[in-house]
Write a protein that holds these residues in place. Structure first.
Motif, short mmCIF file in Angstrom:
data_model
loop_
_atom_site.label_atom_id
_atom_site.label_comp_id
_atom_site.label_asym_id
_atom_site.label_seq_id
_atom_site.Cartn_x
_atom_site.Cartn_y
_atom_site.Cartn_z
N THR A 201 -13.66 1.70 5.63
CA THR A 201 -14.81 0.83 5.79
C THR A 201 -14.43 -0.56 6.27
O THR A 201 -15.30 -1.36 6.57
CB THR A 201 -15.57 0.68 4.45
N VAL A 202 -13.13 -0.84 6.31
CA VAL A 202 -12.71 -2.16 6.79
C VAL A 202 -13.08 -2.27 8.27
O VAL A 202 -12.69 -1.42 9.07
CB VAL A 202 -11.19 -2.36 6.62
N PRO A 203 -13.88 -3.28 8.64
CA PRO A 203 -14.31 -3.39 10.04
C PRO A 203 -13.13 -3.44 10.99
O PRO A 203 -12.12 -4.09 10.70
CB PRO A 203 -15.08 -4.71 10.08
N ALA A 204 -13.27 -2.76 12.13
CA ALA A 204 -12.17 -2.66 13.09
C ALA A 204 -11.72 -4.05 13.55
O ALA A 204 -10.54 -4.29 13.74
CB ALA A 204 -12.60 -1.81 14.28
N GLN A 205 -12.71 -4.99 13.70
CA GLN A 205 -12.34 -6.33 14.19
C GLN A 205 -11.30 -6.98 13.29
O GLN A 205 -10.36 -7.63 13.76
CB GLN A 205 -13.56 -7.27 14.26
N LEU C 165 -19.60 -2.66 0.58
CA LEU C 165 -18.74 -2.95 1.73
C LEU C 165 -19.54 -3.05 3.03
O LEU C 165 -19.00 -3.40 4.06
CB LEU C 165 -17.65 -1.88 1.85
N GLN C 166 -20.85 -2.70 2.97
CA GLN C 166 -21.67 -2.85 4.17
C GLN C 166 -21.91 -4.34 4.40
O GLN C 166 -22.27 -5.06 3.47
CB GLN C 166 -23.01 -2.14 3.97
N TRP C 190 -27.82 3.48 3.39
CA TRP C 190 -27.39 4.83 2.99
C TRP C 190 -26.79 5.58 4.18
O TRP C 190 -25.80 6.25 4.07
CB TRP C 190 -28.59 5.62 2.43
N ARG C 191 -27.45 5.40 5.34
CA ARG C 191 -26.95 6.10 6.52
C ARG C 191 -25.54 5.59 6.87
O ARG C 191 -24.65 6.36 7.14
CB ARG C 191 -27.90 5.88 7.69
N GLY C 192 -25.40 4.27 6.81
CA GLY C 192 -24.11 3.68 7.16
C GLY C 192 -23.00 4.09 6.22
O GLY C 192 -21.84 4.21 6.61
#
Lengths: 319, 345, 282
Positions: A201-205, C165-166, C190-192
């Protein structure tokens, strides 16, 4: 994190907004249900365990004699309590670096085509019934462990040294260390799968900018992605620790089940959960109450462990 | 999607709950030791009469708890309840089959049945007083047997079990130090040794540890061809653990002098009686709330007494002598329905 | 200059050690899996035949299968998972989206972690007190509730973690477009985090699929085939547990076959679920 909406735009139907409070109530109810469930468990345990707790008082946790014979019933759970703490800590100590390594490998290093099969394989470890771990531990792991680890180590330990004490016991593959290893294998997939999910979940950026600054893979993981998911990572550890503390079947097969204090790594011991699993079926009266009280003690231990973890996390956040 | 899923599940549950008749019409729970033979009997009984009896092994303690709580139609226990305990709970009990406990060991260079033990010696070993196999006390009973100079590793059951109850009761009757120390129970404060889970656990530890001694149920020792010890019985004879010797112990027992069938078959007289023998028991309420269920339970065991001996023997259980069965049937007259009439016959 | 070169060499070395460590521990984990699977397959495969899926659990010495246990396990697990997913996802959402730093939220979060480590036998005991004892019969329903109580905390914990974490920007943009909050949660958050929630669900399913202790005191077990969830119901773990500990080789073989079946099912469910969820692109 709360989101407030002051005025509803006309485009959206009022119904959608009307559902907002209902949805919040639904979520709240679900959370409360969990609370009530645990509350119910604790109340049930307290009622069931009261006869033993009131009879033995503090001796229930400090005494080390566990004698279920109805003619002289004495229940002191210090042995199983110590055994629980040692095996869970040792299992966590062994499983955490491995779980971390596996998760980092899957997210940062693994060639893409292999990523999914290996990830699934690790998850599969979580799906093997715990009695299989127990029987595998007893019939496959224990003979190997006795012949290739315990016996050589005991022979190599210099007489009179601290090693000799540490490696004392019967070299037949059962005992505290063997149980900890089996526990470590069992909690590994829980922690690895959750950690991998978090790292994903760590953003790619974020990662890419670190790489762009010239960081090595190790540095990216240690200084960027790991701190990013720190909160969740503690959750992953708790998942593993939780399972280690409460695991019964696999431990029961291989820990040797003696209620005293273990004297060395290869000596037999017991855990709270294994004692409950061993004796509950046949217990009645005070013994049954003592076992339920033991369950309550396990809850208390979990409370303390979790509270300590919270405290550590808070201190870390301040720095 | 989730909604349809939930709806489908709820529908299934409703249909399942309401539409289909219960497959098992009586249920029982308790002792683990007789579970295989009860399951066998239930299977044949269903094939012959279409009556289903579901028995589940949850442990003797559980069997007692559940019959007292009335969540099952009958309970089962390896540990007979004392007459006053039965009366206090409005229960009565009767024996079904007999089993024996066998000391097993792992001694390099010594064959099965070569080592002779008395109850007294066995207790001293389990107390940790005899520490080596070539101890003079063991040697004095075993002239000419090459006993190794090995430390004795004691293995016992870690789970509470009827097997441990029989074994420790026997040690209690044979050795005053054991009686004053750990005593008799399905789980005791073992002075030495390590605990294995179930027969399997004990057997595995014994196999993996040279110089170890343990105890398992007869069926287990036989099916796994374990190295057993020869024991001295009350008549002073050395006996082997065989079905015939268990039956000999049961035959010599005075059932008619035992109120509520409270009887342990330990150390019975008789030249070939195996000393560590015991029966397993069924518990039913003397006053049944549902006369039909009570009748079904007793009919099943009547059927098993008549037709079940061969099946039991095939699984290495020993069945009751005919006079004992007649005695049990007579005792069923006191099981009554809500109307006070006997539910059986 | 020399210093910085040495630093670079040190960093490189550190990196090599790190990468090697990750590789080695993954290999160790996979080896453990392979060893356990090997035992499972060699012992369990011998018991696989058509009878396994058509006949009910036998007594020793008669041929039989596991169909009653398979059906019982499916019914109880599915029902338990539906309850657990509903409660777990909603509760996790509440913790992540509504609870904030509130004291009640902290309490729920804390107690959920405690519930995670409750020995399953105690959960069974509790459900026995509230659903078996009052109704005077063991039942498949009680079994489902016990399984749900084991699974829900796992799902709650993972749901909260992945929702947190979103990025907040997602929520803000959703609301800015004029969506109600529950729309934002359902359609965006939820989708993410579907993959993460799915992992939580799978772990929970994996955990309950092999549990014996909570079922023994709630669903008991049933030698015969039954659809009736209001009465004792068979399940694979209980059958495995009981048959594995009997002295008879044919029942032991059945137990290993059942264990293989559970592991296989968990694998199959994982694969199917993963096929429907996208692996994040890198």
């Amino acid at each position: 994190m709360s989101i407030t909406v002051n005025a509803a735009p006309r485009r959206t139907t009022p119904r959608g907004f009307a559902f907002d409070p209902i949805f919040e109530i639904l979520c709240f109810t679900a959370a409360t249900t969990l609370l009530v469930a645990l509350g119910g468990v604790i109340v049930a345990l307290a009622i069931g365990g009261w006869p033993a707790l009131s009879k033995f008082g503090i001796g229930f946790v400090t005494g080390s004699t566990w004698d279920p014979n109805p003619d002289h019933e004495i229940y002191g759970a210090a042995g199983p309590i110590v055994g629980t703490l040692i095996t869970s800590a040792a299992a966590l100590l062994m499983a955490l670096p491995v779980a971390g390594g596996v998760a980092f490998f899957l997210v940062e290093l693994c060639p893409t085509p292999l990523r999914r099969p290996i990830g699934t394989a690790v998850e599969l470890l979580a799906g093997i019934p715990s009695i299989v771990y127990g029987m595998w531990g007893l019939f496959v792991f224990a003979p190997f462990f006795a012949a290739h680890v315990e016996t050589p180590l005991m022979a190599a330990a210099p007489t009179g040294s601290v090693w000799e004490t540490l490696f004392s016991g019967i070299p037949n593959g059962s005992g505290i260390l063997a149980a900890s290893i089996i526990l470590a294998v069992m909690i590994l997939p829980f922690m690895a799968a959750t950690l991998r999910e978090l790292l994903n979940t760590v953003p790619a950026q974020v990662r890419e900018s670190a790489y762009g600054l010239g960081a090595t893979t190790a540095e990216v993981v240690m200084s960027v992605t790991l701190p990013y998911v720190r909160r969740g990572a503690i959750g992953a550890v708790m998942l593993g620790l939780g399972r280690a503390l409460g695991e019964t079947m696999a431990v029961t097969f291989i820990i040797g089940n003696s209620h005293g204090f273990p004297k060395g790594l290869f000596d037999s011991g017991s855990t709270i959960a294994s004692t409950i699993a061993n004796e509950f079926n046949e217990a009645s009266g005070l013994q049954s109450s003592a076992l339920i009280a033991l369950g309550l003690v396990l809850f208390l231990i979990t409370f303390v462990v979790l509270a300590l973890a919270r405290l550590m996390l808070r201190n870390q956040a301040k720095v | 999607m989730l909604k349809t899923f939930v709806a489908a599940i709820t529908a299934t549950a409703v249909v399942a709950g309401g539409g289909v008749a219960a497959a098992a019409n009586i249920s029982g729970a308790g002792a683990t030791f007789p579970a295989p033979v009860y399951a066998k009997w239930a299977e044949s009984y269903k094939a012959q009469t279409n009556n289903a009896l579901n028995y589940q092994a949850i442990g003797s303690g559980g069997g007692k708890k559940q019959i007292i709580a009335n969540t099952v139609d009958f309970g089962a226990s390896d540990k007979p309840m004392k007459p006053d305990e039965l009366a206090a709970n409005g229960l009565q009990q009767f024996p079904t089959v007999i089993g024996g406990v066998v000391p097993v060991m792992n001694l390099p260079g010594v064959k099965a049945g070569q080592v002779r033990l008395t109850g007294d010696v066995l207790a001293d070993i389990y107390l940790g007083l005899i520490k080596k196999w070539n101890d003079p006390v063991i040697a004095s009973w075993n002239k000419g047997v090459p006993l190794p100079n090995l430390p004795i590793t004691v293995v016992h059951r870690s789970d509470g079990s009827g097997t441990s109850f029989l074994f420790t009761s026997y040690l209690t009757s044979e050795n005053p130090k054991w009686a004053a120390g750990p005593g008799a129970n399905d789980a005791v404060n073992w002075p030495v040794g390590l605990g294995g889970k179930g027969n399997d656990g004990v057997a595995a530890f014994v196999k993996q540890t040279p110089g170890s001694i343990g105890y398992v149920e007869y069926a287990y020792a036989k099916q796994n061809a374990m190295d057993y010890a020869v024991m001295r019985n009350k008549a002073g004879k050395w006996v082997l653990p065989t079905a015939a010797n268990f039956a000999a112990a049961a035959a010599g027992a005075k059932w008619n002098a035992a109120p509520g069938f409270y009887l342990l078959l330990l150390d019975q007289p008789g030249a070939s009686a195996w000393p560590i023998t015991g029966a397993t028991f069924i518990l039913v309420h003397s006053k049944q709330t549902n006369a039909q269920a009570g009748h079904d339970v007793l009919s099943f065991f009547d059927w098993a007494y008549k037709n079940g001996d061969a099946a039991a023997a095939a699984l290495d259980y020993v069945t009751l002598p005919e006079p004992v069965k007649a005695l049990v049937r007579k005792s069923w007259k006191t099981v009554v329905g809500p109307d006070g009439k006997p539910v059986y016959k | 200059m020399a210093v910085s070169k040495r630093r670079i060499a040190g960093r490189r070395l550190g990196n090599v050690v790190f990468v090697a460590f990750c590789g080695v521990v993954t290999a160790v984990a996979l080896t453990a899996l392979a060893l356990i699977l090997y035992s499972l397959v060699t012992q369990g495969l011998g018991g696989f035949n058509l009878d396994l899926f058509t006949k009910s659990t036998p007594a020793a010495g008669t041929p039989g299968g596991l169909i009653n246990a398979i059906v019982g396990s499916i019914m109880m697990s599915v029902m338990g998972m539906v309850i657990a997913l509903t409660i777990g996802i909603l509760a996790g959402t509440w913790l992540a989206e509504y609870a904030g730093e509130s004291r009640f939220g902290a309490v729920v979060r804390f107690l959920n972690d405690v519930l995670l480590s409750a020995p399953s036998i105690l959960i069974g005991l509790f459900v026995y007190e509230i659903l078996v004892f009052p109704f005077k019969t063991f039942s498949g329903l009680a079994g489902s509730v016990a399984l749900a109580m084991l699974a829900a905390p796992v799902i709650t914990r993972t749901t909260e973690d992945v929702l947190k974490l979103q990025p907040i920007a997602l929520r803000e943009s959703g609301v800015a477009l004029g969506s109600p909050v529950w729309h934002v949660i359902r359609n965006i958050l939820w989708r993410g985090s579907a993959s993460g929630i799915l992992t939580g669900g799978l772990l929970a399913f994996a955990r309950i699929s092999g549990e014996t202790a909570p079922l023994l005191f709630t669903a008991l077990n049933n030698q015969f085939f039954s659809w009736d969830m209001t009465h004792p119901m068979a399940s694979l773990p209980v059958v495995i547990f009981q048959d594995a500990l009997t002295p008879y080789p044919d029942l032991n073989r059945l137990a290993w076959a059942g264990a293989l079946l559970i592991a296989g099912t968990v694998l199959a469910v994982t694969l199917v679920a993963r096929a429907f969820s996208k692996e994040p692109k890198r």
